[in-house]
Motif scaffolding. Structure first.
Motif, PDB file in Angstrom:
ATOM      1  N   ASN A  45       0.814  -1.211   0.000  1.00  0.00           N
ATOM      2  CA  ASN A  45       0.000   0.000   0.000  1.00  0.00           C
ATOM      3  C   ASN A  45       0.851   1.266   0.000  1.00  0.00           C
ATOM      4  O   ASN A  45       0.500   2.248  -0.633  1.00  0.00           O
ATOM      5  CB  ASN A  45      -0.958   0.011   1.192  1.00  0.00           C
ATOM      6  CG  ASN A  45      -2.102  -0.962   1.009  1.00  0.00           C
ATOM      7  OD1 ASN A  45      -2.310  -1.479  -0.084  1.00  0.00           O
ATOM      8  ND2 ASN A  45      -2.828  -1.218   2.069  1.00  0.00           N
ATOM      9  N   ILE A  46       1.971   1.245   0.711  1.00  0.00           N
ATOM     10  CA  ILE A  46       2.865   2.407   0.707  1.00  0.00           C
ATOM     11  C   ILE A  46       3.413   2.641  -0.697  1.00  0.00           C
ATOM     12  O   ILE A  46       3.446   3.765  -1.191  1.00  0.00           O
ATOM     13  CB  ILE A  46       3.998   2.225   1.734  1.00  0.00           C
ATOM     14  CG1 ILE A  46       3.416   2.298   3.151  1.00  0.00           C
ATOM     15  CG2 ILE A  46       5.084   3.273   1.536  1.00  0.00           C
ATOM     16  CD1 ILE A  46       4.395   1.922   4.237  1.00  0.00           C
ATOM     17  N   ALA A  47       3.817   1.569  -1.356  1.00  0.00           N
ATOM     18  CA  ALA A  47       4.320   1.684  -2.725  1.00  0.00           C
ATOM     19  C   ALA A  47       3.218   2.175  -3.662  1.00  0.00           C
ATOM     20  O   ALA A  47       3.462   3.004  -4.544  1.00  0.00           O
ATOM     21  CB  ALA A  47       4.856   0.342  -3.204  1.00  0.00           C
ATOM     22  N   LEU A  48       2.002   1.682  -3.462  1.00  0.00           N
ATOM     23  CA  LEU A  48       0.890   2.112  -4.301  1.00  0.00           C
ATOM     24  C   LEU A  48       0.558   3.581  -4.081  1.00  0.00           C
ATOM     25  O   LEU A  48       0.224   4.292  -5.027  1.00  0.00           O
ATOM     26  CB  LEU A  48      -0.348   1.250  -4.052  1.00  0.00           C
ATOM     27  CG  LEU A  48      -0.334  -0.120  -4.712  1.00  0.00           C
ATOM     28  CD1 LEU A  48      -1.516  -0.947  -4.234  1.00  0.00           C
ATOM     29  CD2 LEU A  48      -0.356   0.011  -6.221  1.00  0.00           C
ATOM     30  N   CYS A  49       0.656   4.041  -2.853  1.00  0.00           N
ATOM     31  CA  CYS A  49       0.399   5.459  -2.570  1.00  0.00           C
ATOM     32  C   CYS A  49       1.390   6.335  -3.325  1.00  0.00           C
ATOM     33  O   CYS A  49       1.018   7.370  -3.887  1.00  0.00           O
ATOM     34  CB  CYS A  49       0.460   5.736  -1.080  1.00  0.00           C
ATOM     35  SG  CYS A  49      -0.963   5.097  -0.179  1.00  0.00           S
ATOM     36  N   SER A  50       2.637   5.906  -3.361  1.00  0.00           N
ATOM     37  CA  SER A  50       3.648   6.644  -4.112  1.00  0.00           C
ATOM     38  C   SER A  50       3.326   6.622  -5.601  1.00  0.00           C
ATOM     39  O   SER A  50       3.436   7.641  -6.288  1.00  0.00           O
ATOM     40  CB  SER A  50       5.023   6.036  -3.854  1.00  0.00           C
ATOM     41  OG  SER A  50       5.990   6.674  -4.630  1.00  0.00           O
ATOM     42  N   ARG A  51       2.911   5.473  -6.079  1.00  0.00           N
ATOM     43  CA  ARG A  51       2.545   5.342  -7.489  1.00  0.00           C
ATOM     44  C   ARG A  51       1.333   6.204  -7.816  1.00  0.00           C
ATOM     45  O   ARG A  51       1.273   6.834  -8.878  1.00  0.00           O
ATOM     46  CB  ARG A  51       2.246   3.874  -7.782  1.00  0.00           C
ATOM     47  CG  ARG A  51       1.880   3.585  -9.201  1.00  0.00           C
ATOM     48  CD  ARG A  51       1.706   2.106  -9.414  1.00  0.00           C
ATOM     49  NE  ARG A  51       1.116   1.857 -10.711  1.00  0.00           N
ATOM     50  CZ  ARG A  51       0.795   0.672 -11.160  1.00  0.00           C
ATOM     51  NH1 ARG A  51       1.039  -0.399 -10.418  1.00  0.00           N
ATOM     52  NH2 ARG A  51       0.256   0.525 -12.336  1.00  0.00           N
ATOM     53  N   ILE A  52       0.375   6.262  -6.904  1.00  0.00           N
ATOM     54  CA  ILE A  52      -0.825   7.076  -7.116  1.00  0.00           C
ATOM     55  C   ILE A  52      -0.458   8.558  -7.175  1.00  0.00           C
ATOM     56  O   ILE A  52      -0.941   9.291  -8.032  1.00  0.00           O
ATOM     57  CB  ILE A  52      -1.876   6.787  -6.026  1.00  0.00           C
ATOM     58  CG1 ILE A  52      -2.491   5.406  -6.257  1.00  0.00           C
ATOM     59  CG2 ILE A  52      -2.958   7.866  -6.003  1.00  0.00           C
ATOM     60  CD1 ILE A  52      -3.340   4.907  -5.107  1.00  0.00           C
ATOM     61  N   ARG A  53       0.399   9.009  -6.260  1.00  0.00           N
ATOM     62  CA  ARG A  53       0.813  10.418  -6.280  1.00  0.00           C
ATOM     63  C   ARG A  53       1.516  10.763  -7.594  1.00  0.00           C
ATOM     64  O   ARG A  53       1.277  11.818  -8.178  1.00  0.00           O
ATOM     65  CB  ARG A  53       1.712  10.723  -5.095  1.00  0.00           C
ATOM     66  CG  ARG A  53       0.949  10.925  -3.805  1.00  0.00           C
ATOM     67  CD  ARG A  53       1.823  11.504  -2.714  1.00  0.00           C
ATOM     68  NE  ARG A  53       2.963  10.659  -2.390  1.00  0.00           N
ATOM     69  CZ  ARG A  53       2.941   9.663  -1.501  1.00  0.00           C
ATOM     70  NH1 ARG A  53       1.839   9.379  -0.860  1.00  0.00           N
ATOM     71  NH2 ARG A  53       4.019   8.951  -1.276  1.00  0.00           N
ATOM     72  N   ALA A  54       2.364   9.869  -8.063  1.00  0.00           N
ATOM     73  CA  ALA A  54       3.056  10.096  -9.335  1.00  0.00           C
ATOM     74  C   ALA A  54       2.060  10.136 -10.491  1.00  0.00           C
ATOM     75  O   ALA A  54       2.162  10.984 -11.391  1.00  0.00           O
ATOM     76  CB  ALA A  54       4.109   9.019  -9.570  1.00  0.00           C
TER      77      ALA A  54
END
Length: 73
Positions: free
Chosen positions: A38-47
């Motif tokens: 989820n942390i990685a996905l949050c970063s991907r979502i922000r990008a």
């Protein structure tokens, strides 16, 4: 005139791809795969959100009326 049409097509495609990437990342986040994922996905979502905003801005600079058909969120 052909150059403008080509740039508009590229900008629309860039926006569509960015929106699709954002939608997919949000769907993956909804699957609840664990904290690390989820942390990685949050970063991907922000990008992806940044790419959508940048693509929308580029499209609006080329033709201010052309972005009307795209979502704004």
């Amino acid at each position: 005139m052909e150059f403008l049409d080509l740039e508009l097509a590229r900008a629309r495609q860039r926006l569509s791809r960015a929106e699709l990437s954002l939608r997919r990342a949000n769907e993956m986040l909804d699957e609840d795969c664990g904290v690390g994922i989820n942390i990685a996905l949050c970063s991907r979502i922000r990008a992806a959100q940044r790419r959508v905003a940048e693509a929308r801005l580029r499209l609006m600079k080329i033709d201010p009326t052309s972005a009307d058909g795209f979502r704004t969120g």
